[in-house]
Enzyme design. Structure first.
Site, mmCIF file in Angstrom:
data_model
loop_
_atom_site.group_PDB
_atom_site.id
_atom_site.type_symbol
_atom_site.label_atom_id
_atom_site.label_comp_id
_atom_site.label_asym_id
_atom_site.label_seq_id
_atom_site.Cartn_x
_atom_site.Cartn_y
_atom_site.Cartn_z
ATOM 1 N N HIS A 118 10.189 -0.936 -5.901
ATOM 2 C CA HIS A 118 10.787 -2.216 -6.307
ATOM 3 C C HIS A 118 10.157 -2.752 -7.587
ATOM 4 C CE1 HIS A 118 7.479 -3.573 -3.555
ATOM 5 N NE2 HIS A 118 7.300 -4.493 -4.466
ATOM 6 N N HIS B 286 5.317 -7.572 -10.976
ATOM 7 C CA HIS B 286 4.731 -6.243 -10.770
ATOM 8 C C HIS B 286 5.815 -5.214 -10.497
ATOM 9 C CE1 HIS B 286 4.720 -7.704 -6.479
ATOM 10 N NE2 HIS B 286 5.059 -6.454 -6.213
ATOM 11 N N GLU C 184 1.763 -1.988 -8.037
ATOM 12 C CA GLU C 184 1.549 -1.900 -6.597
ATOM 13 C C GLU C 184 1.878 -0.463 -6.193
ATOM 14 O OE1 GLU C 184 4.407 -4.252 -4.387
ATOM 15 O OE2 GLU C 184 3.248 -4.149 -2.538
HETATM 16 CO CO CO Z 1 5.730 -5.822 -4.255
#
Ligand code: CO
Length: 133
Positions: free
Chosen positions: A7, A78, A129
């Site tokens: 994502h 992020h 991440e």
């Molecule tokens: Co995230």
């Protein structure tokens, strides 16, 4: 080792409101889910090849509060990549000199899977991440 783009996260003041425009294009939008351990409320927009994660501050000490002070209208916060084994990935990254944020112990993320965050200075200015797929 490095897998799919899981994502792209966008920090906003109101995650449900932010996701609404995607719904008008027919995208699938998740309910808002509070993640107290991460200090955020998340809403996911599912696209055919990845997801957009809207994150909204939760609580006084939310890690995205400062980001929203600097970016009042929201902004890309992020990007999240999948890895097959998060501790193997972490150890490889540390060996390469990358900095893992926090105590380095994976936390359970928005999808019920272990996640870690990596320092933007080691990733061309982008907060990264990693999530165990
Ligand atoms: Co995230």
């Amino acid at each position: 080792m490095l897998g799919r783009l899981n994502h792209v996260a966008i920090a906003v003041n109101d995650a449900e409101k932010a996701a609404r425009i995607y719904g008008s294009l027919g995208a699938d939008i998740s309910p808002a889910v509070p993640l107290p351990e991460h200090g955020v409320i998340t809403v996911f927009v599912t696209l055919p090849n990845t997801k957009i994660e809207f994150i909204q501050p939760l609580g006084e000490t939310s890690p995205i509060a400062k980001f929203l002070e600097r970016n009042a209208d929201g902004g890309i916060h992020h990007i999240c990549y999948e890895v097959p084994d998060i501790t193997v990935a972490r150890d490889l990254l540390i060996k390469e000199g990358a900095r893992v944020l926090g105590d380095g112990i994976p936390k359970i993320g928005a999808h019920g899977k272990p996640v870690l965050f990596l320092h933007p200075k080691d990733f061309s200015g982008a907060l990264v991440e990693i999530e165990q797929a």
